[in-house]
Design a protein around this motif. Sequence first.
Motif, short mmCIF file in Angstrom:
data_model
loop_
_atom_site.label_atom_id
_atom_site.label_comp_id
_atom_site.label_asym_id
_atom_site.label_seq_id
_atom_site.Cartn_x
_atom_site.Cartn_y
_atom_site.Cartn_z
N THR A 158 0.85 -1.18 0.00
CA THR A 158 0.00 0.00 0.00
C THR A 158 0.89 1.23 0.00
O THR A 158 2.02 1.20 0.48
N ILE A 194 -3.09 7.23 -4.02
CA ILE A 194 -3.25 6.02 -3.19
C ILE A 194 -2.97 4.82 -4.09
O ILE A 194 -3.44 4.79 -5.24
N ASN A 196 -3.14 0.52 -3.66
CA ASN A 196 -3.24 -0.73 -2.89
C ASN A 196 -3.85 -1.79 -3.79
O ASN A 196 -4.06 -1.56 -4.98
N THR A 198 -6.76 -2.89 -4.11
CA THR A 198 -8.09 -2.68 -4.69
C THR A 198 -8.27 -1.30 -5.34
O THR A 198 -9.24 -1.08 -6.05
N TYR A 199 -7.36 -0.38 -5.08
CA TYR A 199 -7.53 0.96 -5.66
C TYR A 199 -6.18 1.59 -6.01
O TYR A 199 -5.26 1.57 -5.19
C1 LIG Z 1 -7.36 0.96 -0.90
O1 LIG Z 1 -7.56 2.36 -0.95
C2 LIG Z 1 -8.91 2.73 -0.99
C3 LIG Z 1 -8.98 4.23 -1.20
O2 LIG Z 1 -8.32 4.91 -0.17
C4 LIG Z 1 -9.58 2.29 0.32
O3 LIG Z 1 -10.93 2.62 0.28
C5 LIG Z 1 -9.42 0.79 0.47
O4 LIG Z 1 -9.90 0.39 1.71
C6 LIG Z 1 -7.96 0.39 0.37
N1 LIG Z 1 -7.84 -1.05 0.33
C7 LIG Z 1 -6.87 -1.70 0.95
C8 LIG Z 1 -6.85 -3.17 0.73
O5 LIG Z 1 -6.05 -1.14 1.66
#
Ligand SMILES: *[C@@H]1O[C@H](CO)[C@@H](O)[C@H](O)[C@H]1NC(C)=O
Length: 673
Positions: A158, A194, A196, A198-199
Motif C-alpha cells: 500500500t 493512493i 493498494n 483494490t484501488y
Molecule cells: C485501498 O484504498 C482505498 C482508497 O483509499 C480504500 O478505500 C481501500 O480500503 C484500500 N484497500 C486496501 C486493501 O487497503
Amino acid sequence: MAKSLLFFCALGLASAKSKPHILFLLADDLGWANIGYHRTGAQTEDEKQGALEVQTPVIDQLVAEGVALDRHYAYRICGPARSALLSGRQAPHVLVKNVAVTAQNRADPVSGYAGIPRNMTGMGVKVKEGGYRTHYTGKWDAGMATPEHTPFGRGFETSFLYFQHANDYWNKKTGIQATGEITPCLNAFHDLMIENATYRGPYKGADLTDACKHSYEPTPSCYEEKMFEDHSLEIIKNHNASDVEHPLFLFHAFHLLHTPLQVPRYYYDQIEKDVISKGGKSFDSENRRLLMAMTKYMDDTIGNLTKALKAKGMWDNTLVVFTTDNGGPIYVPGSANNYPLRGGKYSDFDGGVRTATFISGGYVPAERRGKVHEGIVSVSDWYTIFSELAGVDPTDTQAEKANVWLKEKGLSQLAPVDGKKGQLEAIFSGSPGPRATEPLFLSGNALLDFPYKLVTGKQVYMVHTGPVFPNCSTISSVKAGKGPDFIDFAVLEKKIDLGDSHYWRGDCGEGCLFNVQEDPSESIDLSKKPEHADRLQKMIATLAEYNKTLFLPERGETHIQACYSAMLNGHGTFGPFVSIEGYYSDQPRMFEDLSSHEKLQMAIMGAVSLGPVKKVIQEVAPKIILKQLEKKGDVCCTEESCKIVEEVLGELDDLELVRNISQLARPQASVYV
Ligand SMILES: *[C@@H]1O[C@H](CO)[C@@H](O)[C@H](O)[C@H]1NC(C)=O
Ligand SMILES: *[C@@H]1O[C@H](CO)[C@@H](O)[C@H](O)[C@H]1NC(C)=O
Ligand SMILES: *[C@@H]1O[C@H](CO)[C@@H](O)[C@H](O)[C@H]1NC(C)=O
Ligand SMILES: *[C@@H]1O[C@H](CO)[C@@H](O)[C@H](O)[C@H]1NC(C)=O
Ligand SMILES: *[C@@H]1O[C@H](CO)[C@@H](O)[C@H](O)[C@H]1NC(C)=O
Ligand SMILES: *[C@@H]1O[C@H](CO)[C@@H](O)[C@H](O)[C@H]1NC(C)=O
Ligand SMILES: *[C@@H]1O[C@H](CO)[C@@H](O)[C@H](O)[C@H]1NC(C)=O
C-alpha cells in the motif's frame, strides 16, 4: 530462512528473536544543525540560541536509546538520494540529477524516465519476499512514468504518496512555490495518490483543499503531514502483530522539512514562545522560525508513531531508522543550517552529503544504546541491510536480465547493487564495517577515502553558515542580489543561472582536499600542500576511474502526453502515463468531461509545448517570476515579531499568470487561446 538465522547467530544476537519490525523515517532536506542531538555542547551565545531553537526532544531521546551513525553519506540532492536508497545503488549508479517525473525518452524504455530505471528491483520487493508487510507513506521522488516506477511497482503493498520533489502542504498542488519552477504541465495538477490491491489513483478524501490553512488547531486535518501521520498510524493499528512470519515494514517519508515552508499557525506561535520561555531571543528570520516550527512538528509526529508501536507491544522488536535524503538547503527559501559543516544541498561538501542518521528501537542491542557508530555507511546500504534482515539475497536478478537486452541495443546497462553486506553487524558490534577499506563514490565530483575527501569542480553554496542561520544579514545579502538564491529555478525545463555570486558558488578546480576527521568543517584545503600531492593525484585518478561507471542514460524531457494523462487518467492528479493498462481503478475522463477551465489549461499546455512558443516563454517568464519570487523571500523581523506574510506566490500556479506569460508569446504562435 536458514540464511537469516545464520546471520543472526553470526551477529551474536538472541537468535530466538524473530525478524524485527522496521520503521524507516526519512526526513526531507534536514540540515545537520537542525536536529537537537547535533546541538549539544553549545559554547557561545549564538550557539546557545541556535540550540534553543531546535526542539526535537523525541528524536534526541531515540538517539540516546539508539546508535547515532555519525558517518552516513547520501547525495547532494533528493531524487538521486532517494533512488539510491530504494534501489541499493550509490546515486552515481542510478541517478545523478533531478529529472522531471513527466520525462520520457522513447528510445530507452528501461532508463528513459525520471528516477530508478524501470527494470531495477526496489527495496519493497526484497523485504516483501522475506515475508514483510510493506507500506509506504509520503514523498516518493524516485520515478513515476510506468506502474513499475511507483511504490506499488517497487514492492509496497500500500502507499499514500506524492511523486514530485514537493507539493503544497495545504492544497497538495504543484504550484511554483512548491516546485520552484514553471513546469510544462503548467503547475496545474494535484500530486497525491493512493495505491493498494483494490484501488490505484488520485486521493479522493475531503482534505484536498487548503480550507484548514488558517486554522489555529495544532494539527488541522488538511495539513499534509497530519494526513500522512494518520495514514501511518492506521497501518500500525491494523498490523497483525501476532503474525511473526509477517512483520511490519513501514516507510514513512516526511514532506518536512522541504519547501514550501508551511506549518500550522499554532506551531509557528508555539516555537517562539518555547524559545523565549527558555531564556532565548525572538526569531529574527521568519523562514528560520517556520523551519524550526516544522521541525518540532516532525518531532511530535515521530513521537506519535513510536507511541503507537509501543501501544501495540511491537516496540521491543522494532528497528527504527531515521535519516534524511540530503543535507539542508541553505539558500532562501530553503533556510536550513548545516553548522558547523560546510555547504548545503546541491554541493558535495559535507553540509550537502553527510546526513543526520541514527537507528533506535527495542531491536538495538542494549550494550550499543547511546553509542556513536563511526564507520562509514552509505545511503545505498539500507537495501542490503533490510534484505539481510528479511533473509533474502540482495542480488538484483531482474536488472541482470534486462542488461542482456540493453547490451544488445547499445543502451546504458544497469549497475549491480552497491549496498554492503555486514553493515548492521558492524553497527551492532561497533566495528568499522565493510566500507573501512575502500573509497566511497559520492558523486562525479567527490570521493571519500576516509579520512580524506576530494571535492572537484564548481561548487555552489561553498560557505560556512553560522550557528544562527539564516538571519537578518542573510536576508539583506539576498536583497542586495548577493545570494544565497535557489539554484534550480527553471521555466519549462530551462534552468536560469543568475551568476556565481547568487549561489555562493566557488571552484575547487581539479580538486580540494580535506581531512574530514580532523577538520569536519572542511575549512583547510590540503590540495596545495606538497606532503599531500601524491594522495591528491591518487584520489583524482580513483575518481576518474569511478567516473567510468557513472550511469548517464538519456532520460528525455517532459512529454506532453504525461500532462494530458494527469488531466484525463489522473483526473487532475499526477501518476503513471506509460503502459498504464490495468493500473488506474477509475475510468479515464474524456475531453468533454473537463471543465472549461481545464480545457483551457490543456490547450495552453499543448501550445507551450511547441518549440517556438516554449522558447519565447523561457526567455520572458524568468524576468516576471523572479521579481515575484523576490517579494516572497525571507523577512527580517528585528523590531516586531515575525508574522506570516501573505503568500504572494500562492496564486502563481493559477491559469491567469500562465495566460499572461503566454500572451507575451502570442506573436510567435499561430495556435493560440
Ligand atoms: C485501498 O484504498 C482505498 C482508497 O483509499 C480504500 O478505500 C481501500 O480500503 C484500500 N484497500 C486496501 C486493501 O487497503
Ligand atoms: C494474525 O496472525 C495470526 C498468526 O498468523 C493468525 O492466527 C490470525 O488469524 C491473524 N489475525 C487476523 C485478524 O488476520
Ligand atoms: C499526536 O497525537 C496527539 C494525541 O493523539 C494528537 O493530538 C496530535 O494531533 C498528533 N500529531 C502531532 C503532530 O502532534
Ligand atoms: C522491463 O520491465 C517491463 C515491465 O515489467 C517489461 O515489460 C520489459 O520486458 C522489461 N525490459 C527488459 C529489457 O527486461
Ligand atoms: C548570519 O548569517 C551569515 C550569512 O548570511 C553568517 O555568516 C553568520 O555567521 C550568521 N550569524 C550567526 C550568528 O550565525
Ligand atoms: C568525473 O565526472 C564529472 C561529471 O562528468 C566531471 O565533472 C569530473 O571532472 C570528472 N572527474 C574526473 C577526476 O575525471
Ligand atoms: C495578468 O495581467 C493583468 C493585465 O496586465 C494584470 O492585471 C494581472 O495582475 C496579471 N496577473 C498575474 C498573476 O500576473
